[in-house]
Structures are given as structure tokens and as C-alpha cells.
Design a protein around this motif. Sequence first.
Motif, short mmCIF file in Angstrom:
data_model
loop_
_atom_site.label_atom_id
_atom_site.label_comp_id
_atom_site.label_asym_id
_atom_site.label_seq_id
_atom_site.Cartn_x
_atom_site.Cartn_y
_atom_site.Cartn_z
N VAL A 46 63.33 88.46 -37.94
CA VAL A 46 61.62 88.56 -38.20
C VAL A 46 61.14 88.39 -39.46
O VAL A 46 60.08 87.99 -39.78
CB VAL A 46 61.12 89.63 -37.34
CG1 VAL A 46 59.56 89.81 -37.58
CG2 VAL A 46 61.44 89.32 -35.84
N THR A 47 61.99 89.34 -40.49
CA THR A 47 61.53 89.26 -41.81
C THR A 47 62.53 88.74 -42.77
O THR A 47 62.28 88.70 -43.70
CB THR A 47 61.69 91.02 -41.97
OG1 THR A 47 62.85 91.49 -41.94
CG2 THR A 47 60.40 91.65 -41.33
N SER A 48 63.42 87.98 -42.11
CA SER A 48 64.28 87.30 -43.06
C SER A 48 63.87 85.99 -43.89
O SER A 48 63.03 85.49 -43.28
CB SER A 48 65.59 86.71 -42.18
OG SER A 48 66.43 86.05 -42.71
N ASP A 49 64.43 85.91 -44.91
CA ASP A 49 64.01 84.58 -45.69
C ASP A 49 64.90 83.43 -45.61
O ASP A 49 64.62 82.44 -46.12
CB ASP A 49 63.90 85.05 -47.21
CG ASP A 49 63.06 85.93 -47.76
OD1 ASP A 49 61.91 85.82 -46.83
OD2 ASP A 49 63.08 86.80 -48.73
N LYS A 50 66.09 83.76 -44.78
CA LYS A 50 67.12 82.73 -44.58
C LYS A 50 66.35 81.49 -43.75
O LYS A 50 65.47 81.41 -43.05
CB LYS A 50 68.12 83.08 -43.61
CG LYS A 50 69.06 84.13 -44.48
CD LYS A 50 70.23 84.30 -43.67
CE LYS A 50 71.06 85.53 -44.42
NZ LYS A 50 71.90 86.21 -43.64
N HIS A 51 66.98 80.17 -44.10
CA HIS A 51 66.83 79.05 -43.45
C HIS A 51 66.84 79.57 -41.91
O HIS A 51 68.21 79.69 -41.49
CB HIS A 51 67.38 77.88 -43.96
CG HIS A 51 67.02 76.56 -43.00
ND1 HIS A 51 65.82 75.94 -42.95
CD2 HIS A 51 67.95 75.78 -42.17
CE1 HIS A 51 65.79 74.87 -42.29
NE2 HIS A 51 67.29 74.74 -41.79
N GLU A 52 66.13 79.10 -40.90
CA GLU A 52 66.53 79.29 -39.38
C GLU A 52 66.86 80.73 -39.29
O GLU A 52 68.02 80.74 -38.71
CB GLU A 52 67.19 78.16 -38.89
CG GLU A 52 66.50 76.91 -38.95
CD GLU A 52 67.22 75.84 -37.98
OE1 GLU A 52 68.42 76.15 -37.43
OE2 GLU A 52 66.66 74.71 -37.87
N PRO A 53 66.26 81.73 -39.51
CA PRO A 53 67.12 82.95 -39.43
C PRO A 53 67.35 83.54 -37.83
O PRO A 53 68.18 84.31 -37.72
CB PRO A 53 65.94 83.93 -40.06
CG PRO A 53 64.54 83.26 -39.81
CD PRO A 53 65.05 81.79 -40.03
N PHE A 54 66.40 82.88 -36.96
CA PHE A 54 66.80 83.43 -35.50
C PHE A 54 68.03 82.56 -34.96
O PHE A 54 68.98 83.50 -34.51
CB PHE A 54 65.80 83.01 -34.55
CG PHE A 54 64.53 84.12 -34.61
CD1 PHE A 54 64.31 84.96 -33.83
CD2 PHE A 54 63.84 83.87 -35.78
CE1 PHE A 54 63.53 86.07 -33.89
CE2 PHE A 54 62.73 84.92 -36.04
CZ PHE A 54 62.54 85.83 -34.97
N ARG A 55 68.46 81.36 -35.56
CA ARG A 55 69.50 80.97 -35.10
C ARG A 55 70.81 81.31 -35.67
O ARG A 55 71.61 81.51 -35.21
CB ARG A 55 69.50 79.31 -35.35
CG ARG A 55 68.55 78.74 -34.30
CD ARG A 55 68.77 77.45 -34.11
NE ARG A 55 67.82 76.65 -33.22
CZ ARG A 55 67.18 75.61 -33.27
NH1 ARG A 55 67.65 74.79 -34.18
NH2 ARG A 55 66.28 75.20 -32.62
N HIS A 56 70.67 81.92 -37.01
CA HIS A 56 71.66 82.49 -37.89
C HIS A 56 72.03 83.70 -37.35
O HIS A 56 73.21 83.88 -37.09
CB HIS A 56 71.05 82.44 -39.36
CG HIS A 56 72.11 83.15 -40.53
ND1 HIS A 56 73.06 82.42 -40.85
CD2 HIS A 56 72.18 84.40 -40.73
CE1 HIS A 56 73.86 83.21 -41.54
NE2 HIS A 56 73.25 84.41 -41.66
#
Length: 137
Positions: free
Chosen positions: A108-118
Motif C-alpha cells: 500500500v505504501t511501497s514505491d516499487k513498480h507493481e508493488p502488489f504483484r511483487h
Amino acid sequence: MSDKRRVLFVCARNDARSLMAEALLRHADAEDFDAFSAGLEASEIDPRTLESLEHIGIDTEGLRSKALDEFAGQQFHYVITLCDKSSEEAARMPSSGEVIVWNFEDPVTSDKHEPFRHTLQEIHDRLHMFITVKTRS
């Protein structure tokens, strides 16, 4: 009485990681495990949680955010915490044979690309190891 091992996944809000883990374990090994999830408090499920699960063909029927209090007095074989905040609240956890501490970044707070899939992939990989280890006779 079921021979299945009861697993409770706990996170701060039960809006993403713990729900992912519950759905993934049910999908991967419903024969050996009964999977549940809870938050230190209940919350709204982040819609991206359901989208990421459905994207890989995981059934999200019946998934809902639950507070830890809902499981008071219940016994679990494993309580698995998925974030620092929940692991610090060990005294509030239901009774279990083993408490396992995992820590995944909050999508929810991640800056990663596609954080939910990651995050879903990371939890999937860890669960695969958990199932392998815990189902060996």
C-alpha cells in the motif's frame, strides 16, 4: 475434527499482505492447511489486493478484513506475522504451537513498480517453502 493444520496470518490492518497469504495458502494446499487472516484491527481491503490475486487465478470469494479479536480463544498450529507492527503485538495473538515472523514491505505504501504483484510473489515463494517444510512426514 479436521486433521488440517490451522494457520493464522496477522498483519497490522488485514488489508493486503495477510489476505494475500490466506488466499494463497488456501489455493496452494487446502488439503493440509486451514488458512485464516486477521489484522490488529480490521480495515477496508485494498482493491489492488483482490485484483492481484484474481490476476493469477486465485479465488477471492469470501475474503474479508477481520480483527484479531475475532479469533480470541481459538487454537492455531501456526501464527505467522507479516509485518513488524504485528510481530510486536505477540501478547495479543491467539494460542499457537509456533509463532513465525515474516516481514514483507507494505504494498500500500511501497514505491516499487507493481508493488502488489511483487509482494504477492514474495509471499507465494515463502509459502511454498513453508508448505514444503511443514508437510514433510
